[in-house]
Design an enzyme around this catalytic site. Structure first.
Site, mmCIF file in Angstrom:
data_model
loop_
_atom_site.group_PDB
_atom_site.id
_atom_site.type_symbol
_atom_site.label_atom_id
_atom_site.label_comp_id
_atom_site.label_asym_id
_atom_site.label_seq_id
_atom_site.Cartn_x
_atom_site.Cartn_y
_atom_site.Cartn_z
ATOM 1 N N LYS A 57 68.372 -5.068 76.610
ATOM 2 C CA LYS A 57 69.135 -3.871 77.046
ATOM 3 C C LYS A 57 69.225 -3.461 78.547
ATOM 4 O O LYS A 57 68.119 -3.655 79.149
ATOM 5 C CB LYS A 57 68.971 -2.764 76.247
ATOM 6 C CG LYS A 57 69.568 -1.344 76.281
ATOM 7 C CD LYS A 57 69.288 -0.245 75.307
ATOM 8 C CE LYS A 57 69.960 0.913 75.514
ATOM 9 N NZ LYS A 57 69.899 2.079 74.981
ATOM 10 N N SER A 132 73.074 4.158 71.490
ATOM 11 C CA SER A 132 73.423 3.393 72.580
ATOM 12 C C SER A 132 73.167 2.081 72.654
ATOM 13 O O SER A 132 73.675 1.338 73.462
ATOM 14 C CB SER A 132 72.817 4.185 73.929
ATOM 15 O OG SER A 132 71.542 4.317 73.837
ATOM 16 N N SER A 156 68.836 5.532 69.182
ATOM 17 C CA SER A 156 69.655 4.481 69.893
ATOM 18 C C SER A 156 69.195 3.004 69.365
ATOM 19 O O SER A 156 69.908 1.965 69.782
ATOM 20 C CB SER A 156 69.760 4.359 71.211
ATOM 21 O OG SER A 156 70.697 5.696 71.633
#
Ligand code: GLN
Length: 450
Positions: A57, A132, A156
């Site tokens: 990420k 997210s 997330s």
């Protein structure tokens, strides 16, 4: 197969699919070189992650590779060091393929807050992948990589894992080092693995978990081999289903899949009883006040001087103002304003302090249940993946997606989302929540269920 073959396969798949999916923001140009070197040295290792491509990420810093947090502010920011988790993956012999798309600074539930591009759900490109960590979930679902890292402040990792039909684990607060994770809400943030299978997930957690001197909140605990817990059965295990997790707002399709999951778990020998977590009704306001308060403080470091973007201006004060005005997106600004407000004198007691008190009650709620039960189960999210654009104009509806994941972060406990069948052709996630450091139990239940 050689490491080069694996890396090439991953890149080929990305090339074939990522125009449509949008999971990657940056590819690691050195991956082929790294793979070649590993092959030439004929390096061998018994580490199960050796030579495997992994996506990271984009709020986890990578030395020499741009780390943007999907923000214009950090569009050209190249970190000088690796996050602890990245170092550990490299030690295990994994190859970083690239950096994954996300909501800007991890604020969002649909990945639509990325400053660069949306991520599309591989199951249906008209739908969101969740957020997210939308890129981290979509890349695994699309078969671009088998392993990815995400971060989870209020859901997330788990919510996108549920929407994309993959496995996502939010570890106990303090189990995985946050050193090198760009801070959103430091008391809630935690890095964790997203994978196809529960077994892969346990391998990845093995590689990243453990004490780190660079993170003052890092726990000092004995680490089990998480893959060892996969093989036990769940006979006699006591599971709790909070009625608040099956209440209004949960779609019929999700409810049906979770009811079926309950039957499956019973048939495997577990008992499932309904319990209550009364403070869940305060979870959303509590979280959005606390997370925004911490974010407003953490994001103060983006001043136009130290990192990333610097606006042209005549006076120093203007450099701060214009850099932030131009660099941050709408949602980030909304959170900074909300957080600054909640922390300001005159409002602090009514908002920030009150939220901290509710947080304590919520921990107590969970502790009460764990006194009698081995784990808590329920849906990961109230619905399946929604359509792109559907909730973008309505922050409160968007925030409501997190109702079942947020309490877990507030309590600092671990939870995993595992695929639990389809509703309207889209994946539903079963969430399994445990007490502090009960990851082995969560893997055991998840693996038995899977
Ligand atoms: N959707 C939540 C938020 O927007 C959770 C985000 C996260 O876990 N990083 O804050």
């Amino acid at each position: 197969v050689t490491v080069s073959d694996l890396v090439k396969e991953s890149f080929d798949r990305i090339e074939a699919t990522d125009e449509k999916i949008g999971a990657f923001l940056t590819l690691n140009e050195d991956a082929f070189e790294q793979a070649k070197r590993m092959d030439e040295l004929a390096k061998t290792s018994d580490n199960p992650l050796f030579g495997l491509p992994i996506g990271v990420k984009d709020n986890i810093v990578t030395k020499g590779t741009r780390t943007t947090c999907a923000s214009k502010f950090l569009e050209n920011f190249v970190p000088a060091h690796d996050a602890t988790v990245v170092e550990r993956l490299h030690d295990a012999g994994a190859v970083t393929i690239g950096k994954l798309n996300m909501d800007e600074f991890a604020m969002g539930s649909s990945n639509e807050n990325s400053a660069f591009k949306v991520v599309r759900n591989p199951w249906d490109p008209t739908r969101v992948p969740g957020g997210s960590s939308g890129g981290s979930a979509a890349t695994v679902a699309a078969g671009q990589v088998l392993f990815s890292l995400g971060s989870d402040t209020g859901g997330s990792i788990r919510q996108p894992a549920a929407y994309c039909g993959v496995v996502g684990m939010k570890p106990t607060y303090g189990l995985v080092s946050r050193y090198g994770l760009v801070a959103f809400a430091s008391s809630l943030d935690q890095i964790g693995p997203l994978t196809r299978t529960v077994e892969d997930n346990a391998y990845l957690l093995n590689a990243i978990a453990g004490h780190c001197d660079m993170d003052s909140t890092s726990a000092t605990v004995d680490l089990p081999d998480y893959t060892k817990s996969l093989h036990g059965d769940i006979k006699g295990m006591k599971l709790a289903l909070p009625k608040e997790f099956m209440a209004e707002g949960v779609s019929d399709g999700v409810r049906k899949q979770i009811e079926e999951a309950v039957e499956t778990l019973k048939s495997l020998g577990a008992t499932v009883e309904t319990v209550s977590l009364p403070t869940v009704k305060y979870a959303l306001p509590t979280y959005y006040l606390l997370a925004s308060s911490e974010a407003s403080s953490n994001l103060a470091r983006f001043d136009g001087i130290r990192y990333g973007r610097r606006a042209e201006a005549d006076a120093l004060e203007e450099v701060f103002t214009y850099s932030r005005e131009q660099g941050f997106g709408e949602e980030v600004k909304r959170r900074i304003m909300l957080g600054t407000y909640a922390l300001s004198s005159g409002y602090y007691d009514a908002f920030y302090k009150k939220s901290q008190q509710v947080r304590t009650l919520m921990k107590q709620d969970f502790a009460n249940v764990f006194a009698d039960y081995d784990a808590i189960i329920g849906p990961t999210a109230p619905t399946v993946a929604f359509k792109l654009g559907d909730q973008l104009e309505d922050p409160l509806t968007m925030y409501a997606n997190d109702i079942m994941t947020i309490p877990v972060n507030l309590a600092g406990i671990p939870a995993i989302s595992v695929p639990a069948g389809l509703s309207e052709g889209l994946p539903v996630g079963l969430q399994i929540i445990g007490n502090h450091f009960s990851e082995p139990t969560l893997y055991r239940v998840a693996h038995a269920f899977e």
